[in-house]
Design an enzyme around this catalytic site. Structure first.
Site, short mmCIF file in Angstrom:
data_model
loop_
_atom_site.label_atom_id
_atom_site.label_comp_id
_atom_site.label_asym_id
_atom_site.label_seq_id
_atom_site.Cartn_x
_atom_site.Cartn_y
_atom_site.Cartn_z
CG LEU A 6 -1.70 1.30 1.49
CD1 LEU A 6 -2.62 1.65 0.31
CD2 LEU A 6 -2.49 1.20 2.79
N GLY A 9 -0.74 8.34 -1.20
CA GLY A 9 -0.32 9.42 -2.08
C GLY A 9 0.31 8.88 -3.34
CB SER A 11 -2.58 10.08 -7.64
OG SER A 11 -2.33 11.23 -6.85
CB SER A 12 1.22 12.81 -8.84
OG SER A 12 1.04 13.41 -7.57
N GLY A 13 4.07 12.01 -8.53
CA GLY A 13 5.34 12.26 -7.86
C GLY A 13 6.06 11.01 -7.38
CB ILE A 14 8.11 10.49 -4.32
CG1 ILE A 14 9.24 11.48 -4.63
CG2 ILE A 14 8.66 9.30 -3.54
CD1 ILE A 14 9.90 12.09 -3.40
N GLY A 15 5.36 8.99 -4.91
CA GLY A 15 4.48 7.86 -4.64
C GLY A 15 4.16 7.05 -5.89
CB SER A 129 11.72 15.71 3.97
OG SER A 129 12.44 16.73 3.29
CE1 TYR A 142 7.06 18.61 3.32
CE2 TYR A 142 9.44 18.89 3.41
CZ TYR A 142 8.34 18.20 2.96
OH TYR A 142 8.50 17.09 2.17
#
Length: 267
Positions: A6, A9, A11-15, A129, A142
């Site tokens: 699983l 997140g 749908s895009s980027g790193i995930g 990060s 952040y």
């Protein structure tokens, strides 16, 4: 049987990079999105989940368990970016960032752990990060949210070791993704003493993302970790200088390191 993964997140980027890489390597992958209907051509299963909503999380986990009877690997990747002077960032925006970047992963872990405990087996990887290792100017919220997740993972790791459930952190540096498009920017107040420094820092942040490496590097690292029998605690993925900055913080006197950051950000 295929290992079931699983990726929040996804749908895009790193995930998305992680999901695609693992699927290509033979894993059964489920990604999450708050609006999976917006991605009808997703090459892997994309389920609805909002990490701020416990009911949404329970429903998503239940959907996977009903289909697969297990979740072998959880990769907590869902997150939001936020910038702004600490003094002028609205507290509601701070709460929202913490709700997604810190409380969100904890909610998903609490929903997945009972299934892993029952089988006495599991892997959980939290995407943090490199910014979580230091209080960066105009990215303090952040940094704090990712730093909190780093520390919480250490505690989880100790508590769950006897259950054969392994926790790790993966801290990326700057990668070429669309994170900037969804990042919250605290508005600059009129006459702000922070206006010049904030503006300069935002440009640096965007330049770093635009010049960043392909997020597939993070996916490769995740796959390597999943092959390790006894995975480590902290992994960093990024440019040499981004990773070395963490080493320098340990080695240099505090004020020397602070001066180095001030010079880098033009403060």
């Amino acid at each position: 049987m295929k290992k079931v993964v699983l990726v929040t997140g996804g749908s895009s980027g790193i995930g998305k990079s992680i999901a695609l890489q693992l699927q290509g390597s033979g894993y059964k992958v489920y990604g999450t999105s708050r609006n999976p209907q917006n991605y009808p051509e997703s090459p892997f299963d994309l389920i609805a989940m909002d990490v701020q909503d416990e009911d949404s999380i329970r429903q998503g986990i239940s959907q996977i368990i009903q289909a697969e009877s297990k979740i072998d690997v959880l990769i907590n990747n869902a997150g939001v970016g936020i910038t702004g002077p600490m003094e002028e960032t609205p507290i509601d925006a701070v709460k929202n960032a913490m709700d997604t970047n810190f409380y969100g992963p904890l909610r998903v872990i609490q929903a997945v752990l009972p299934h892993m405990r029952e089988r006495r087996e599991g892997r959980i990887i939290n995407i943090t990060s490199i910014a979580g290792y230091m209080g960066l100017p105009y990215r303090g919220v952040y940094s704090a949210s990712k730093g909190a997740l780093e520390i919480a993972t250490e505690a989880y790791r100790l508590e769950c070791a006897h259950l054969n459930i392994h926790f790790s952190n993966v801290a990326p540096g700057d990668f070429a993704t669309n994170i900037a498009a969804g990042r919250f920017h605290a508005p600059v107040t009129e006459g702000s003493d922070y206006a010049a420094g904030y503006s300069h820092t935002l440009k640096l942040i965007d330049d770093h993302v635009d010049d960043g490496n392909d997020p597939i590097e993070v996916a490769y690292k995740i796959e390597e970790i999943l092959k390790e029998q006894s995975p480590g605690i902290h992994y960093k993925v990024g440019s040499f200088m981004q990773k070395f900055s963490i080493v320098l913080k340990k080695l240099l006197p505090e004020k020397t390191y602070e001066r180095m950051l001030k010079k880098h950000y033009g403060l």
